[in-house]
Design a protein around this motif. Sequence first.
Motif, mmCIF file in Angstrom:
data_model
loop_
_atom_site.group_PDB
_atom_site.id
_atom_site.type_symbol
_atom_site.label_atom_id
_atom_site.label_comp_id
_atom_site.label_asym_id
_atom_site.label_seq_id
_atom_site.Cartn_x
_atom_site.Cartn_y
_atom_site.Cartn_z
ATOM 1 N N LEU A 68 -7.617 5.716 -0.649
ATOM 2 C CA LEU A 68 -7.093 4.423 -0.186
ATOM 3 C C LEU A 68 -5.588 4.309 -0.399
ATOM 4 O O LEU A 68 -4.885 3.673 0.383
ATOM 5 C CB LEU A 68 -7.774 3.269 -0.948
ATOM 6 C CG LEU A 68 -9.212 2.909 -0.551
ATOM 7 C CD1 LEU A 68 -9.840 1.996 -1.611
ATOM 8 C CD2 LEU A 68 -9.234 2.221 0.813
ATOM 9 N N ILE A 69 -5.092 4.927 -1.490
ATOM 10 C CA ILE A 69 -3.667 4.756 -1.825
ATOM 11 C C ILE A 69 -2.859 6.042 -1.571
ATOM 12 O O ILE A 69 -1.790 6.220 -2.137
ATOM 13 C CB ILE A 69 -3.492 4.280 -3.286
ATOM 14 C CG1 ILE A 69 -3.998 5.333 -4.295
ATOM 15 C CG2 ILE A 69 -4.182 2.958 -3.524
ATOM 16 C CD1 ILE A 69 -3.568 5.035 -5.725
ATOM 17 N N ILE A 128 0.827 -1.209 0.000
ATOM 18 C CA ILE A 128 0.000 0.000 0.000
ATOM 19 C C ILE A 128 0.868 1.270 0.000
ATOM 20 O O ILE A 128 0.443 2.331 -0.425
ATOM 21 C CB ILE A 128 -1.002 -0.034 1.179
ATOM 22 C CG1 ILE A 128 -2.119 0.969 0.997
ATOM 23 C CG2 ILE A 128 -0.317 0.127 2.516
ATOM 24 C CD1 ILE A 128 -3.113 0.615 -0.047
ATOM 25 N N THR A 140 -5.710 -3.192 -1.332
ATOM 26 C CA THR A 140 -6.061 -2.120 -0.403
ATOM 27 C C THR A 140 -7.047 -2.702 0.605
ATOM 28 O O THR A 140 -7.459 -3.860 0.474
ATOM 29 C CB THR A 140 -6.733 -0.933 -1.133
ATOM 30 O OG1 THR A 140 -8.073 -1.305 -1.456
ATOM 31 C CG2 THR A 140 -6.001 -0.548 -2.407
#
Length: 440
Positions: A285-286, A101, A230
């Motif tokens: 999320l990233i 991640i 994720t």
Amino acid sequence: MSQVQKVNTPQYTLPGGIYLIQSIIQVVIIGAGPAGILAALRLQRFNHISPIIYEVRSEPTTLGGAVGIPSNGLRLLFRLGLWDALRERGAETSTLSVHAIKGQVIGNMDMTSWSREKTGFGYLRIRRVDLMEVLYEEARKAGIPIHFSKHLTGIEEDNKGVTVTFSDGSSDKADLLLGCDGIHSMVRKLYVDPNTEPQYSGISNIYSLVPTSELPSAAASIDGLNVMLTTDGLLAISPCRASRDMVYWFFSRELAIPPGGDTRDGWEERGKQQVETIKSIVLDLIKDSEGEWGLTIKESIRQTNTLRFYPVYRLPTGGQWSKGRCLIIGDAAHAMQPHASQGVSMALEDIFMLSNLLDSNLGSLNEAFRVYEQKRRHRVDEMHQLAERNGGIRKRTPPWQLWFKEIATSGVLGIYNLFGLGKLGLGQKPLAYDVEEDTH
Ligand SMILES: Cc1cc2nc3c(=O)[nH]c(=O)nc-3n(C[C@H](O)[C@H](O)[C@H](O)COP(=O)(O)OP(=O)(O)OC[C@H]3O[C@@H](n4cnc5c(N)ncnc54)[C@H](O)[C@@H]3O)c2cc1C
């Protein structure tokens, strides 16, 4: 409208509805997707059966993302004489790079190191529109008629053949009917197996194609399939053209059926919401992803203008595949989740199995269908299960589990490479399966 075509079918039907293979001179194919066109090409060239295709859409489709085709499917495309044209368009991409991640690579593997050695072919990622253009061009050169805007309304059989009728009043008759009309197949619904219905898999995909000219220069050197887990699904990016001028990215996640139920309207509404919100969801999320990879994937998402939403449906296993002179193949018979990249390859295997059985000394179509089912069922079920298992990694994960998964993935890929497990064919045996060897 008058009949589209008249066929003088010889009466090669024995009492009790036994249809002799030698009587098959014409095939009607419903659906001009990969299964329909590839079946027409193979049956015409190898079995000398005249195909005619009916497609419900008004023109060749320009929709779709990019499909991955592994060794088992590529070998069959080569045998159909299509490999050179496909390779000129698609990207040969057999490496898998898994990113944490935070962006760094935690493991690499060549997904087809062993199967490429066995078959001569690795893995091709190709835009669906490129694949279809190659197939339509080949059908055109072979003089295979494709009729568009044909809505199937009826199928009937008698001892002289099978008749299909369309909503415009036209009809056609042949000795063999192939249902290649995808997961929502009318051939299946109207005739072969009305009780089998598609089911939602619980996973939905959002995908896009982005020209690399709009991205940081590193995007043009992305090689193979790059994936990142994720907490809310799987993000992946891959080149999809030989010229490396376009990347395909997708985000695959668990998503519940819309509150209003499993209806077209419900999904349209949900699809709209997903398309509107997914860029910011994924970017959030990233957000901690760094380095060249982090920058490239974030920029690819930011620069995306058109997204497509796709709830993943599949057919339950165990449905009926044939009735009388009719067989359903490809997604019409066994649509599976796309997470094993086997949809097109399974259709190809169906086609080669059928074609070879029609060329054997089995005598009757009934016997050919029986042997077909006996040989295909296990293989198809195996790929169905593999695709479903691969779907599991897209499910929602708490952060501690994601951390654990990253460590486990890094460990597994490290051991795989250290001990050369790829050379033993681990995980690749299904990709070296040769349906033609299995027919004999
Ligand atoms: C998001 C996603 C990603 C995928 N990724 C991959 C991948 O990486 N690799 C892979 O191999 N597969 C992948 N697949 C699966 C693959 O697309 C299918 O397995 C493959 O297209 C099946 O081909 P088919 O010809 O059987 O069906 P389809 O491609 O569905 O073609 C059916 C054709 O029949 C037509 N039709 C429908 N109804 C009628 C009717 N009543 N009358 C006449 N014509 C009709 C349709 O318009 C269409 O042209 C993916 C699928 C999805 C949804």
